[in-house]
Design a protein around this motif. Structure first.
Motif, mmCIF file in Angstrom:
data_model
loop_
_atom_site.group_PDB
_atom_site.id
_atom_site.type_symbol
_atom_site.label_atom_id
_atom_site.label_comp_id
_atom_site.label_asym_id
_atom_site.label_seq_id
_atom_site.Cartn_x
_atom_site.Cartn_y
_atom_site.Cartn_z
ATOM 1 N N GLU A 1 31.273 -11.243 82.117
ATOM 2 C CA GLU A 1 32.120 -11.658 81.002
ATOM 3 C C GLU A 1 32.031 -10.590 79.921
ATOM 4 N N THR B 1 36.781 -11.697 82.681
ATOM 5 C CA THR B 1 35.866 -12.661 83.282
ATOM 6 C C THR B 1 36.153 -12.722 84.772
ATOM 7 N N THR C 1 26.723 -10.827 80.377
ATOM 8 C CA THR C 1 27.578 -11.184 79.252
ATOM 9 C C THR C 1 27.562 -10.040 78.252
#
Length: 140
Positions: A6, A16, A75
């Motif tokens: 992400e 994503t 992330t």
């Protein structure tokens, strides 16, 4: 087994998907992340994030931020990020020209304004370089 990636900038979710590998411009250098990677938290340098899925690569510019790596997820919380394919090179050239003109006006090097202009110049140079280099390599 893939790893979830992400990439989020301040204003939107940039990317994503489940991928095979993520390559990040970390504070300590370029860092490859595969599934089951050890947990890591790193700051990001201005650079290129490469995401590979089933042999296909996508490239994203990133202008600072942090990345959290977990065994099953990466992330990226970026100060600014965008897909190289979406870069408007004319807009980036105009931003570079504006930043260079502001620097020539003689803004003091110890001011916040100078640092902001330097960051804008670095980001526009990164965007232009990435668009020229990586778009060309995809056509070959």
């Amino acid at each position: 087994m893939p790893i979830r990636c992400e990439i989020v900038s301040q204003d939107r979710v940039v990317y994503t998907d489940d991928v095979d590998i993520v390559v990040l411009p970390g504070a300590g250098g370029v860092m490859g992340v595969l599934p089951n990677h050890s947990p890591v938290l790193t700051t990001l340098q201005f650079g290129i994030i490469t995401v590979r899925k089933k042999g296909e690569e996508q490239f994203f510019t990133v202008a600072g931020g942090v990345a959290e790596v977990q065994p099953d997820q990466v992330t990226v919380l970026a100060d600014a990020a965008e897909n190289v394919e979406e870069i408007d090179t004319q807009r980036a050239e105009a931003a570079r020209k504006r930043a260079e003109e502001l620097l020539q006006k003689g803004v003091g090097p110890d001011t916040d304004q100078y640092l902001a202009i330097q960051a804008a110049l670095r980001r526009s140079n990164l965007r232009i370089d990435a668009a020229q280099r990586l778009r060309r390599s995809r056509r070959s």
